[in-house]
Design a protein around this motif. Structure first.
Motif, PDB file in Angstrom:
ATOM      1  N   ALA A  27       0.832  -1.203   0.000  1.00  0.00           N
ATOM      2  CA  ALA A  27       0.000   0.000   0.000  1.00  0.00           C
ATOM      3  C   ALA A  27       0.867   1.254   0.000  1.00  0.00           C
ATOM      4  O   ALA A  27       1.844   1.353   0.757  1.00  0.00           O
ATOM      5  N   ASN A  28       0.524   2.196  -0.865  1.00  0.00           N
ATOM      6  CA  ASN A  28       1.196   3.494  -0.979  1.00  0.00           C
ATOM      7  C   ASN A  28       2.646   3.383  -1.419  1.00  0.00           C
ATOM      8  O   ASN A  28       3.468   4.254  -1.147  1.00  0.00           O
ATOM      9  N   GLY A  70       1.070   0.120  -5.788  1.00  0.00           N
ATOM     10  CA  GLY A  70       0.325  -0.621  -4.786  1.00  0.00           C
ATOM     11  C   GLY A  70      -0.993   0.066  -4.481  1.00  0.00           C
ATOM     12  O   GLY A  70      -1.285   1.153  -5.004  1.00  0.00           O
ATOM     13  N   PRO A  71      -1.809  -0.534  -3.626  1.00  0.00           N
ATOM     14  CA  PRO A  71      -3.098   0.071  -3.271  1.00  0.00           C
ATOM     15  C   PRO A  71      -2.935   1.451  -2.660  1.00  0.00           C
ATOM     16  O   PRO A  71      -2.000   1.704  -1.900  1.00  0.00           O
ATOM     17  N   GLY A  72      -3.843   2.356  -3.021  1.00  0.00           N
ATOM     18  CA  GLY A  72      -3.906   3.665  -2.390  1.00  0.00           C
ATOM     19  C   GLY A  72      -2.971   4.717  -2.931  1.00  0.00           C
ATOM     20  O   GLY A  72      -2.974   5.855  -2.451  1.00  0.00           O
ATOM     21  N   VAL A  73      -2.167   4.387  -3.946  1.00  0.00           N
ATOM     22  CA  VAL A  73      -1.226   5.373  -4.491  1.00  0.00           C
ATOM     23  C   VAL A  73      -1.978   6.434  -5.280  1.00  0.00           C
ATOM     24  O   VAL A  73      -2.786   6.114  -6.166  1.00  0.00           O
ATOM     25  N   THR A  74      -1.711   7.701  -4.979  1.00  0.00           N
ATOM     26  CA  THR A  74      -2.374   8.807  -5.679  1.00  0.00           C
ATOM     27  C   THR A  74      -1.394   9.806  -6.275  1.00  0.00           C
ATOM     28  O   THR A  74      -1.753  10.560  -7.174  1.00  0.00           O
ATOM     29  N   SER A 145       8.385   4.265  -1.447  1.00  0.00           N
ATOM     30  CA  SER A 145       7.159   4.936  -1.045  1.00  0.00           C
ATOM     31  C   SER A 145       6.786   5.946  -2.123  1.00  0.00           C
ATOM     32  O   SER A 145       7.656   6.576  -2.739  1.00  0.00           O
ATOM     33  N   GLU A 146       5.489   6.109  -2.355  1.00  0.00           N
ATOM     34  CA  GLU A 146       5.073   7.153  -3.292  1.00  0.00           C
ATOM     35  C   GLU A 146       5.534   8.531  -2.830  1.00  0.00           C
ATOM     36  O   GLU A 146       5.697   9.450  -3.633  1.00  0.00           O
ATOM     37  N   TRP A 147       5.802   8.649  -1.519  1.00  0.00           N
ATOM     38  CA  TRP A 147       6.262   9.932  -0.977  1.00  0.00           C
ATOM     39  C   TRP A 147       7.668  10.283  -1.451  1.00  0.00           C
ATOM     40  O   TRP A 147       8.103  11.431  -1.319  1.00  0.00           O
ATOM     41  N   SER A 148       8.397   9.304  -1.986  1.00  0.00           N
ATOM     42  CA  SER A 148       9.754   9.547  -2.486  1.00  0.00           C
ATOM     43  C   SER A 148       9.776   9.890  -3.969  1.00  0.00           C
ATOM     44  O   SER A 148      10.857  10.044  -4.544  1.00  0.00           O
TER      45      SER A 148
END
Length: 366
Positions: A27-28, A70-74, A145-148
């Motif tokens: 996820a994410n 993965g799930p929840g990535v925006t 992480s999508e945050w990266s």
């Protein structure tokens, strides 16, 4: 899936090319096909001193293409081209929400290399491998992480997208943010490698009237003059003599330290060239105790400023810096002295240590 990667099992040993198992994104998280990875001195610090959890996949400057989410990535989608910010940006913590994304709480796993759920995606024979700064760009494929991830425009070459994920942005922002360089200022930059050369560019872009570059490497001195320095020296004593004459004794407004091996002598020389109410920016990584004579800061109301990512907000500043390059305001292509294959990574780092490169870049072969 499996991926080739350059890994470090023990401090002081060369990078080893091996094949790892790579879990799919949770996820994410996103699976990235890495296209390019910058050879930053910080990875050499880890290799030589082991200042991180081992074993790990090296590389924190990277760029690639999103292959799976993965799930929840925006934040990104499959097919997006991204620069991999070596400090993740959650967008919600105290620091992100107050414009200090370089201090995001999600960056707490940088020295461990696990994902945000505290588990690992790289494995070999049952052993977990972290990713340098939770990026691991010395792998052909990596889960982040999508945050990266910072989405970039299609026209940006991957080699340049890799450089702005750390070195370029750190150096540039060390001048414009951490150093708060203003129009008409006098700036000194110690060290003109992949970070320092961009501190030179940042100072020039911010409007400094004089930019002194100090580096013992004569070739880098000459290069610094091409990137916006007005003066270049190998000896800080000679540089200070010229600085005193040029400023009528007022010295520099900002002195930025970006040398690869920081020590107390560099800091003392930097303070000694800083004028009243000036700022000394410490960007270079060092493992030493900073010792200064009493009153050296107080008497001149000087400020010592630590600099992580230069004070950048990656989600804004990475695209901003790339737009400056695209519009012809700064140089990026010229930073890349040589490209390497993944198998040549130890040669690339030897070239870095020998002072042959401003920045070397690994271009992954897929």
């Amino acid at each position: 899936m499996k991926t080739r990667a350059a890994v470090l099992r023990k401090a002081g040993t060369p990078w080893e090319i091996t094949e790892l198992e790579l879990d799919p994104p949770k996820a994410n998280e996103v699976l990235i096909q890495m296209e390019a990875a910058g050879l930053c001195h910080s990875d050499e610090h880890i290799r030589s001193r082991g200042m991180a959890r081992l074993p790990l996949v090296g590389g924190h400057e990277g760029a690639g293409v999103v292959m799976e989410t993965g799930p929840g990535v925006t934040r990104v989608k499959v097919g997006d081209r991204v620069s991999c910010s070596y400090i993740p940006v959650c967008g919600k913590c105290r620091y992100c929400s107050t414009g200090k994304q370089n201090l995001c709480d999600a960056g707490k796993w940088a020295g461990v290399g696990c994902l945000q759920d505290e588990t690992f995606r790289f494995h070999q024979n049952g052993e977990d491998f972290g990713g340098m700064c939770v990026v691991g760009s010395f792998a052909e494929y990596s889960v982040l992480s999508e945050w990266s991830c910072v989405k970039i425009e299609d026209y940006v070459p991957m080699e340049l997208a890799a450089l702005v994920s750390c070195g370029v942005t750190t150096g540039f922002c060390s001048a414009v943010y951490a150093g708060d360089v203003r129009v008409g200022d006098v700036v000194v930059v110690f060290g003109t490698g992949g970070v320092g050369m961009n501190a030179v560019q940042g100072a020039a872009w911010a409007g400094a009237k004089h930019v002194f570059a100090i580096d013992p490497n004569e070739w880098k001195q000459q290069q610094a003059l091409q990137f916006g320095a007005t003066h270049a020296f190998g000896d800080p004593v000679k540089a200070k003599d010229v600085l005193i004459d040029l400023t009528r004794g007022q010295l520099a407004d900002t002195v930025i330290c970006t040398v690869g091996e920081m020590d107390n002598d560099v800091v003392k020389a930097a303070v000694d060239m800083t004028g009243k109410a000036g700022t000394i920016v410490i960007t270079g990584v060092g493992y030493y105790e900073m010792v200064l004579p009493g009153g050296i800061l107080i008497g001149y109301h000087r400020k010592m400023q630590g600099s992580l990512f230069g004070g950048a907000n990656p989600l804004y500043d990475i695209p901003m810096i790339l737009s400056l390059w695209h519009e012809g305001h700064i140089k990026l292509n010229e930073l890349i002295t040589r490209t390497y294959t993944l198998d040549e990574i130890n040669e690339g780092y030897q070239d870095l240590m020998d002072g042959k490169n401003i920045r070397g870049v690994v271009v992954h072969q897929h």
